[in-house]
Design a protein around this motif. Structure first.
Motif, PDB file in Angstrom:
ATOM      1  N   ALA A   1     -19.471 -19.584 -32.442  1.00 50.66           N
ATOM      2  CA  ALA A   1     -18.871 -19.976 -31.143  1.00 50.66           C
ATOM      3  C   ALA A   1     -17.523 -20.889 -31.219  1.00 50.66           C
ATOM      4  O   ALA A   1     -16.573 -20.669 -30.606  1.00 50.66           O
ATOM      5  N   TYR A   2     -17.742 -21.751 -32.280  1.00 49.27           N
ATOM      6  CA  TYR A   2     -16.730 -22.521 -32.675  1.00 49.27           C
ATOM      7  C   TYR A   2     -15.244 -21.754 -32.962  1.00 49.27           C
ATOM      8  O   TYR A   2     -14.368 -21.859 -32.800  1.00 49.27           O
ATOM      9  N   GLY A   3     -15.878 -20.705 -33.998  1.00 48.12           N
ATOM     10  CA  GLY A   3     -14.736 -19.985 -34.491  1.00 48.12           C
ATOM     11  C   GLY A   3     -14.096 -19.240 -33.404  1.00 48.12           C
ATOM     12  O   GLY A   3     -12.872 -19.018 -33.533  1.00 48.12           O
ATOM     13  N   VAL A   4     -14.734 -18.730 -32.499  1.00 47.06           N
ATOM     14  CA  VAL A   4     -14.049 -17.838 -31.456  1.00 47.06           C
ATOM     15  C   VAL A   4     -13.254 -18.579 -30.796  1.00 47.06           C
ATOM     16  O   VAL A   4     -12.230 -18.339 -30.301  1.00 47.06           O
ATOM     17  N   ALA A   5     -13.634 -19.899 -30.132  1.00 42.40           N
ATOM     18  CA  ALA A   5     -12.802 -21.149 -29.643  1.00 42.40           C
ATOM     19  C   ALA A   5     -11.431 -21.176 -30.174  1.00 42.40           C
ATOM     20  O   ALA A   5     -10.387 -21.179 -29.578  1.00 42.40           O
ATOM     21  N   VAL A   6     -11.577 -21.299 -31.821  1.00 35.55           N
ATOM     22  CA  VAL A   6     -10.463 -21.440 -32.468  1.00 35.55           C
ATOM     23  C   VAL A   6      -9.305 -20.342 -32.226  1.00 35.55           C
ATOM     24  O   VAL A   6      -8.181 -20.673 -32.093  1.00 35.55           O
ATOM     25  N   LEU A   7      -9.848 -19.147 -32.282  1.00 34.61           N
ATOM     26  CA  LEU A   7      -9.011 -18.012 -31.991  1.00 34.61           C
ATOM     27  C   LEU A   7      -8.473 -17.903 -30.650  1.00 34.61           C
ATOM     28  O   LEU A   7      -7.302 -17.484 -30.383  1.00 34.61           O
ATOM     29  N   ASN A   8      -9.512 -18.344 -29.400  1.00 34.03           N
ATOM     30  CA  ASN A   8      -9.086 -18.525 -28.254  1.00 34.03           C
ATOM     31  C   ASN A   8      -7.856 -19.448 -28.077  1.00 34.03           C
ATOM     32  O   ASN A   8      -6.939 -19.386 -27.329  1.00 34.03           O
ATOM     33  N   ARG A   9      -8.079 -20.511 -28.828  1.00 30.64           N
ATOM     34  CA  ARG A   9      -7.040 -21.759 -28.590  1.00 30.64           C
ATOM     35  C   ARG A   9      -5.575 -21.030 -29.402  1.00 30.64           C
ATOM     36  O   ARG A   9      -4.529 -21.227 -28.545  1.00 30.64           O
ATOM     37  N   LEU A  10      -5.727 -20.625 -30.278  1.00 33.52           N
ATOM     38  CA  LEU A  10      -4.437 -19.729 -30.941  1.00 33.52           C
ATOM     39  C   LEU A  10      -3.667 -18.969 -30.023  1.00 33.52           C
ATOM     40  O   LEU A  10      -2.460 -18.894 -29.897  1.00 33.52           O
ATOM     41  N   TRP A  11      -4.360 -18.041 -29.193  1.00 36.96           N
ATOM     42  CA  TRP A  11      -3.935 -16.987 -28.237  1.00 36.96           C
ATOM     43  C   TRP A  11      -3.365 -18.061 -27.269  1.00 36.96           C
ATOM     44  O   TRP A  11      -2.330 -17.684 -26.807  1.00 36.96           O
ATOM     45  N   SER A  12      -4.162 -18.956 -26.696  1.00 38.33           N
ATOM     46  CA  SER A  12      -3.590 -19.619 -25.448  1.00 38.33           C
ATOM     47  C   SER A  12      -2.535 -20.290 -25.756  1.00 38.33           C
ATOM     48  O   SER A  12      -1.452 -20.505 -24.995  1.00 38.33           O
ATOM     49  N   ASP A  13      -2.301 -21.134 -26.999  1.00 42.49           N
ATOM     50  CA  ASP A  13      -1.306 -21.843 -27.504  1.00 42.49           C
ATOM     51  C   ASP A  13       0.122 -20.854 -27.488  1.00 42.49           C
ATOM     52  O   ASP A  13       1.178 -21.367 -26.882  1.00 42.49           O
ATOM     53  N   ARG A  14      -0.121 -19.587 -28.105  1.00 45.12           N
ATOM     54  CA  ARG A  14       1.159 -18.773 -28.138  1.00 45.12           C
ATOM     55  C   ARG A  14       1.250 -18.477 -26.785  1.00 45.12           C
ATOM     56  O   ARG A  14       2.561 -18.322 -26.541  1.00 45.12           O
ATOM     57  N   HIS A  15       0.473 -17.911 -25.895  1.00 45.17           N
ATOM     58  CA  HIS A  15       0.914 -17.609 -24.537  1.00 45.17           C
ATOM     59  C   HIS A  15       1.509 -18.554 -23.775  1.00 45.17           C
ATOM     60  O   HIS A  15       2.446 -18.333 -22.867  1.00 45.17           O
ATOM     61  N   ALA A  16       1.080 -19.919 -24.041  1.00 45.74           N
ATOM     62  CA  ALA A  16       1.650 -20.911 -23.067  1.00 45.74           C
ATOM     63  C   ALA A  16       3.118 -21.181 -23.600  1.00 45.74           C
ATOM     64  O   ALA A  16       3.602 -21.526 -22.768  1.00 45.74           O
ATOM     65  N   ALA A  17       3.001 -21.224 -24.873  1.00 48.72           N
ATOM     66  CA  ALA A  17       4.490 -21.465 -25.473  1.00 48.72           C
ATOM     67  C   ALA A  17       5.383 -20.494 -24.972  1.00 48.72           C
ATOM     68  O   ALA A  17       6.664 -20.878 -24.725  1.00 48.72           O
ATOM     69  N   HIS A  18       5.016 -19.051 -24.749  1.00 44.00           N
ATOM     70  CA  HIS A  18       6.113 -18.167 -24.240  1.00 44.00           C
ATOM     71  C   HIS A  18       6.340 -18.424 -23.061  1.00 44.00           C
ATOM     72  O   HIS A  18       7.561 -18.071 -22.500  1.00 44.00           O
ATOM     73  N   LEU A  19       5.418 -18.918 -22.269  1.00 42.72           N
ATOM     74  CA  LEU A  19       5.653 -19.306 -20.600  1.00 42.72           C
ATOM     75  C   LEU A  19       6.812 -20.199 -20.724  1.00 42.72           C
ATOM     76  O   LEU A  19       7.779 -20.351 -19.918  1.00 42.72           O
ATOM     77  N   ILE A  20       6.538 -21.552 -21.526  1.00 47.15           N
ATOM     78  CA  ILE A  20       7.566 -22.447 -21.476  1.00 47.15           C
ATOM     79  C   ILE A  20       8.695 -21.933 -21.885  1.00 47.15           C
ATOM     80  O   ILE A  20       9.877 -22.375 -21.094  1.00 47.15           O
ATOM     81  N   GLU A  21       9.047 -21.186 -22.850  1.00 44.11           N
ATOM     82  CA  GLU A  21      10.370 -20.662 -23.315  1.00 44.11           C
ATOM     83  C   GLU A  21      11.001 -19.689 -22.307  1.00 44.11           C
ATOM     84  O   GLU A  21      12.226 -19.632 -22.161  1.00 44.11           O
ATOM     85  N   ALA A  22      10.302 -19.062 -21.666  1.00 43.61           N
ATOM     86  CA  ALA A  22      10.571 -18.290 -20.385  1.00 43.61           C
ATOM     87  C   ALA A  22      11.245 -18.964 -19.107  1.00 43.61           C
ATOM     88  O   ALA A  22      12.538 -18.645 -18.650  1.00 43.61           O
TER      89      ALA A  22
END
Length: 364
Positions: free
Chosen positions: A112-133
């Motif tokens: 579950a922690y490993g999945v959380a790390v993957l979800n954090r990576l995806w979320s960080d990338r998605h949120a950064a794209h929103l900020i850049e937009a």
């Protein structure tokens, strides 16, 4: 915060990793984004709309649990409030990712922690794209929304935060509301065990004609927050040598804030073992209760109290109003709580369905 917590729950470079003036400077922006009553007023129509959607889904048939419904309703509501674009389905999917991060952070070295790390990576990338937009002018959120504010936030030296760090703080503005889904699951359990409160809250909601802000629902929400142990403590480190209650803590030593113990301590609460929402009657400002710290303690601006606490209470009261609807039934099964799990909730999440068999799906 410990690195394992930053890796998943709060994110690297977040306000939770700062101290002193740097912390206070960024914390002030969180206060501007989430704390003022006008922000609660902005969130309210989103909560009303999304919880009505979840109630309609229950009435339409089938069995769903309160935790899943809350993850979707609270997530879509807070993302709309924050100025985030996307379809309801896309927001529901991101909400599920953020909810899984909350679930996984408490089980280091587990799948579950490993999945959380993957979800954090995806979320960080998605949120950064929103900020850049936003910075590029491709997105134009309203000026008082979290997306706008974090895209334009500057540090103490006047520099914009990196898109990644700004995205981390954007998530820290919305994820705590999604975590309230665990309080909602506890609310389903307590309402199941207290049908008289369900009846009273249902009557109040029908009289008011709205889901947010009912007095009885708010009393019930506050007692849920006092007694529910899904985040029982918060860790930190001493920044200087200190003496507390006769104990010496050296600089760099670990300090743990006992949230559950403080919320249920005999020295501060009458009959703390009882679930008694009426104990909050007449409390105009719950932040003045120094032993009531479900979202951290002390002053919001200068201490470590969460600026989104009022938003959380609004979201929880809306949920309690819906869970009290007499057309819905909270099922008896799966309401046990594993106190060895961090964070925890009733095992089933609070399974619910329509009381009208004719409205139920024959396959569920």
């Amino acid at each position: 915060m410990p690195a394992l917590v930053q890796e998943t729950l709060f994110g690297h470079g977040s306000v939770h990793s700062l101290d002193g003036q740097a912390h206070r400077h960024r914390k002030a922006t969180f206060v501007d984004v989430a704390y003022e009553d006008t922000q609660v007023e902005r969130l309210t129509p989103w909560l009303e709309r999304e919880w009505e959607t979840e109630r309609a889904a229950w009435l339409g048939g089938g069995i769903r649990n309160a935790y899943q419904a809350a993850t979707g309703a609270l997530g879509r509501a807070v993302m709309g409030w924050a100025g985030l674009p996307g379809t309801p389905a896309a927001k529901t999917r991101w909400s599920a990712r953020l909810a899984q991060i909350v679930y996984g952070f408490g089980a280091p070295y587990s799948p579950a922690y490993g999945v959380a790390v993957l979800n954090r990576l995806w979320s960080d990338r998605h949120a950064a794209h929103l900020i850049e937009a936003v910075r590029a002018g491709a997105l134009e959120p309203e000026p008082d929304t979290a997306l706008f504010v974090w895209a334009h936030h500057r540090d103490q030296s006047g520099e914009l935060l990196s898109a990644r760090t700004a995205g981390v703080e954007l998530q820290n503005s919305i994820r705590p509301m999604i975590a309230v889904a665990r309080f909602v699951a506890f609310a389903a359990k307590e309402l199941h065990d207290r049908p008289e409160w369900r009846t009273r809250i249902a009557t109040e909601t029908a009289t008011n004609g709205r889901l947010v802000g009912g007095e009885l629902a708010t009393l019930f929400a506050q007692e849920i927050r006092r007694t529910s142990p899904f985040v029982p403590m918060l860790p930190g480190r001493a920044t200087a040598d200190i003496d507390i209650d006769g104990q010496h803590v050296a600089a760099g030593g670990r300090v743990v804030l006992d949230i559950l113990g403080t919320n249920t301590g005999e020295n501060s609460w009458a009959h703390p073992e009882r679930f008694a929402p009426e104990r909050f009657l007449g409390v105009e400002d719950f932040e003045t209760l120094t032993s009531f710290i479900p979202h951290g303690g002390a002053d919001v601006a200068t201490g470590h109290r969460c600026p989104g606490e009022k938003l959380a209470v609004a979201g929880l009261t809306a949920a309690i109003a819906v869970l009290s609807d007499p057309r819905l039934r909270i099922l008896d099964t799966g309401l046990q709580v594993n106190l060895r799990r961090l964070p925890t909730k009733p095992r089933s999440g609070g399974d619910m369905r329509s009381v009208n068999p004719s409205r139920r799906c024959p396959f569920h």
